[in-house]
Design a protein around this motif. Structure first.
Motif, short mmCIF file in Angstrom:
data_model
loop_
_atom_site.label_atom_id
_atom_site.label_comp_id
_atom_site.label_asym_id
_atom_site.label_seq_id
_atom_site.Cartn_x
_atom_site.Cartn_y
_atom_site.Cartn_z
N HIS B 213 48.21 44.75 43.89
CA HIS B 213 49.06 44.79 42.69
C HIS B 213 48.27 44.68 41.39
O HIS B 213 48.60 45.33 40.42
CB HIS B 213 50.12 43.68 42.77
CG HIS B 213 51.09 43.90 43.88
ND1 HIS B 213 51.70 42.87 44.57
CD2 HIS B 213 51.55 45.04 44.46
CE1 HIS B 213 52.51 43.37 45.49
NE2 HIS B 213 52.43 44.68 45.45
N CYS B 214 47.27 43.78 41.37
CA CYS B 214 46.45 43.61 40.16
C CYS B 214 44.98 43.53 40.58
O CYS B 214 44.66 43.01 41.66
CB CYS B 214 46.74 42.31 39.41
SG CYS B 214 48.44 41.78 39.33
N LEU B 215 44.12 44.02 39.69
CA LEU B 215 42.68 43.83 39.82
C LEU B 215 42.15 43.44 38.46
O LEU B 215 42.57 44.02 37.44
CB LEU B 215 41.99 45.12 40.26
CG LEU B 215 42.20 45.63 41.67
CD1 LEU B 215 41.56 47.01 41.83
CD2 LEU B 215 41.60 44.65 42.69
N ARG B 216 41.24 42.50 38.41
CA ARG B 216 40.60 42.21 37.12
C ARG B 216 39.22 41.61 37.38
O ARG B 216 39.03 40.86 38.34
CB ARG B 216 41.46 41.27 36.27
CG ARG B 216 40.99 41.24 34.81
CD ARG B 216 42.11 41.02 33.84
NE ARG B 216 43.05 42.13 33.82
CZ ARG B 216 44.09 42.21 32.98
NH1 ARG B 216 44.32 41.25 32.11
NH2 ARG B 216 44.89 43.25 33.02
N ASP B 217 38.26 41.96 36.51
CA ASP B 217 36.93 41.37 36.65
C ASP B 217 36.79 40.23 35.64
O ASP B 217 37.02 40.41 34.46
CB ASP B 217 35.82 42.41 36.50
CG ASP B 217 35.91 43.24 35.23
OD1 ASP B 217 37.00 43.33 34.64
OD2 ASP B 217 34.89 43.80 34.82
N PRO B 218 36.43 39.04 36.12
CA PRO B 218 36.38 37.86 35.24
C PRO B 218 35.09 37.83 34.43
O PRO B 218 34.17 37.11 34.77
CB PRO B 218 36.47 36.68 36.21
CG PRO B 218 36.01 37.20 37.53
CD PRO B 218 36.20 38.70 37.53
N THR B 219 35.02 38.62 33.37
CA THR B 219 33.83 38.67 32.51
C THR B 219 33.93 37.58 31.45
O THR B 219 34.07 36.41 31.79
CB THR B 219 33.67 40.08 31.93
OG1 THR B 219 34.84 40.43 31.23
CG2 THR B 219 33.44 41.11 33.03
N ARG B 220 33.82 37.95 30.15
CA ARG B 220 33.95 36.97 29.06
C ARG B 220 35.16 36.07 29.28
O ARG B 220 36.24 36.56 29.57
CB ARG B 220 34.25 37.72 27.75
CG ARG B 220 33.09 38.12 26.95
CD ARG B 220 33.52 38.58 25.58
NE ARG B 220 34.39 39.76 25.60
CZ ARG B 220 34.90 40.32 24.53
NH1 ARG B 220 34.68 39.78 23.34
NH2 ARG B 220 35.67 41.39 24.60
N GLY B 221 35.01 34.78 29.09
CA GLY B 221 36.14 33.87 29.26
C GLY B 221 36.26 33.37 30.69
O GLY B 221 36.97 32.41 30.95
N GLY B 222 35.58 34.04 31.63
CA GLY B 222 35.50 33.56 33.00
C GLY B 222 36.78 33.71 33.80
O GLY B 222 37.77 34.30 33.35
N LEU B 223 36.74 33.15 35.01
CA LEU B 223 37.87 33.24 35.94
C LEU B 223 39.14 32.65 35.34
O LEU B 223 40.23 33.24 35.46
CB LEU B 223 37.49 32.50 37.24
CG LEU B 223 38.52 32.51 38.36
CD1 LEU B 223 38.78 33.92 38.86
CD2 LEU B 223 38.05 31.63 39.53
N ALA B 224 39.02 31.51 34.68
CA ALA B 224 40.20 30.83 34.13
C ALA B 224 40.95 31.73 33.15
O ALA B 224 42.18 31.79 33.14
CB ALA B 224 39.78 29.53 33.44
N THR B 225 40.19 32.45 32.33
CA THR B 225 40.83 33.27 31.30
C THR B 225 41.59 34.45 31.89
O THR B 225 42.73 34.71 31.52
CB THR B 225 39.77 33.73 30.28
OG1 THR B 225 39.25 32.55 29.63
CG2 THR B 225 40.36 34.65 29.24
#
Lengths: 334, 334
Positions: B213-225
């Motif tokens: 359903h969703c994909l995102r790469d945790p770049t700037r701001g990290g996983l939490a963001t």
């Protein structure tokens, strides 16, 4: 709200989101942008034109425009010079820490107005902030995507001997406007940048001729440089006439005063068209009907020789070789 | 040839052409780029993904990568996070006057290798030079274009209660690698950036599930963001478990030493997938077979509540709210 841009506005975190959601998305609001995913997604099919340009003009505000307007029209024009109708633009900002929020708003509004004027949508973007002293105020990259109609085949390598060259208006306005603002020079009459979107003009030209072989906008490096590019890409000689090149008296006077050759001064709202001889008059007349082409002029022709070179017949009768710009006349002109 | 970049390399004139024709086109040579018109022209049809990112990482060389590799993989990953197959990239350079030509060549080669590895073509570009002190060495913008297969519908707004969250590997590697290089820190074992192209991994995942359903790469701001972004975009609660989040011992130790929360440290070669529960195991197994997913883990799930929030169950049993990054942890991390 902060009065200046902070490093945290580029963190990707909360302040980045606030800036994007409050200041950077609403002005450009459209269904594709508003999804805020990692890419913009849309249907588009056919022969596409894709271009990119980073804008580093200094100062960022100048008579007749600013870096925001330049970023939209410059990229729109790169698409138009391939005969493409511009559809979608990206905007990526690199902002120096401490940049005034008020100025950012003015430039964002300028991008919005230019995009509306050019009928393009801003569909994706990026914002980075670098520490004070690591960039000069604001740089903008805009990349663009457009669609080319079938039958259109415009390229710098398509000039044929016999083709005529049309220039859509006066040269040197953008370069002199930016330079005068930068150096704090005052001329008796104000010189404004010619920064303008040219894709509608190109569409009108394509309506009257299928034989427009090359289009190019003489930005950095000026008219002389793009003529050299065309001569080299098409492996032909380009012959131009000095007294057929439109230039305003204030720009001519400023160039004389400053020792600039206007052939090398940047433009932002002009184009050169290389057109088959039988269609030249029709294309010229069409250009002259457009608000950005009233001073258009046939100023040269393409010959077999000398291959890869540009020759200018001077007003007093002699001819001289016109080389590409060497060195740097005016850094950060766009 | 000049040993450093001069202002004239950005003039648009002779030196610009020399730089482009000798150093910037040959490494990326392909029929679309080689035309050297104002736009790249190609046929492409369907549902397109279009993205842009400017890279301002400091230092430009760091363990596991450099700004060139980052510019290719970062943009490729933004396309992949929409389920797109990346096809074409633009590269736009803003170079500080005085930048060593040797370093430019290394970075151009790094862009070339990364583009080959990711099977994307560099089809258009731009080069600007700003005077010494007006930029910090080198900034790169890359914009990208990809194609999304029919049936793929991935968006940050598609998370449903019941979905599981998969993380493709360890967190914090990129941020700590860049920071240690910047500050000249030495850890007992070297920590390398995880900078990597993820689109082939995404293709493999899409082969085993239509319910990503969703994909995102945790770049700037990290996983939490990015978890906060997903929670807000989908208006759901995201529950994660601290002890299911992979992290290497050296990164954990470096974060403890420096007082960083690894949840906020940038990554460049990791992704979070939100997947329907019935497909989670199949997707996880597929991820683990890819070289960039060997440490993948199911680390959380989507619930109805609390809407727009992220809750983490800590190793010791208590739960805490995980907010988006506030302030700025590590400026110029990408």
């Amino acid at each position: 709200m902060a009065k200046t841009i902070l490093l945290a506005h580029g963190s990707g975190g909360k302040l980045s989101h606030d800036l994007i959601e409050n200041n950077l998305v609403p002005p450009f609001s459209n269904p594709i942008l508003n999804k805020l995913d990692d890419s913009a997604i849309f249907e588009l099919s056919g022969r596409l034109a894709f271009t990119t340009d980073s804008y580093v003009v200094s100062p960022i505000f100048f008579p007749g425009g600013d870096i925001g307007r330049l970023a939209v029209y410059g990229t729109v024009n790169d698409l138009a010079m391939c005969g493409a109708t511009p559809f979608y633009l990206s905007i990526s900002l690199i902002i120096e820490e401490g940049f005034p929020m008020e100025e950012l708003k003015i430039i964002v509004n300028s991008i919005k107005e230019a995009a509306e004027r050019a009928k393009v949508k801003i569909v994706t973007g990026d914002t980075k902030v670098v520490n004070r002293g690591s960039a000069d105020k604001l740089f903008i990259n805009s990349s663009g995507l457009g669609l080319i109609s079938s039958g259109v085949n415009i390229s710098g390598s398509n000039a044929h001997p016999g083709d005529k060259l049309i220039l859509s208006g006066t040269i040197g306005d953008h370069g002199i406007a930016v330079m005068s603002q930068r150096e704090g020079l005052k001329f008796s009459s104000s010189i404004e940048s010619d920064c303008a979107p040219l894709h509608e003009l190109v569409t009108e030209m394509l309506e009257v001729s299928q034989k427009i072989h090359c289009l190019r906008d003489p930005t950095r490096g000026g008219l002389a440089t793009i003529l050299n590019e065309l001569a080299k890409q098409s492996n032909v000689g380009i012959w131009i006439e000095e007294d057929k090149i439109p230039i305003t008296n204030p720009v001519r006077a400023a160039c004389e005063l400053l020792g600039f050759d206007p052939l090398y001064v940047a433009n932002e709202g002009k184009l050169v068209a290389v057109v088959a001889p039988e269609d030249t008059e029709a294309v010229l007349n069409k250009i002259k009907q457009n608000q950005f082409g009233v001073n258009a002029s046939i100023f040269g022709e393409v010959r077999e020789e000398p291959k890869g070179k540009v020759i200018m017949k001077m007003t007093l009768g002699a001819s001289r070789l016109v080389d590409m710009l060497t060195g740097e006349l005016l850094p950060r002109i766009c």
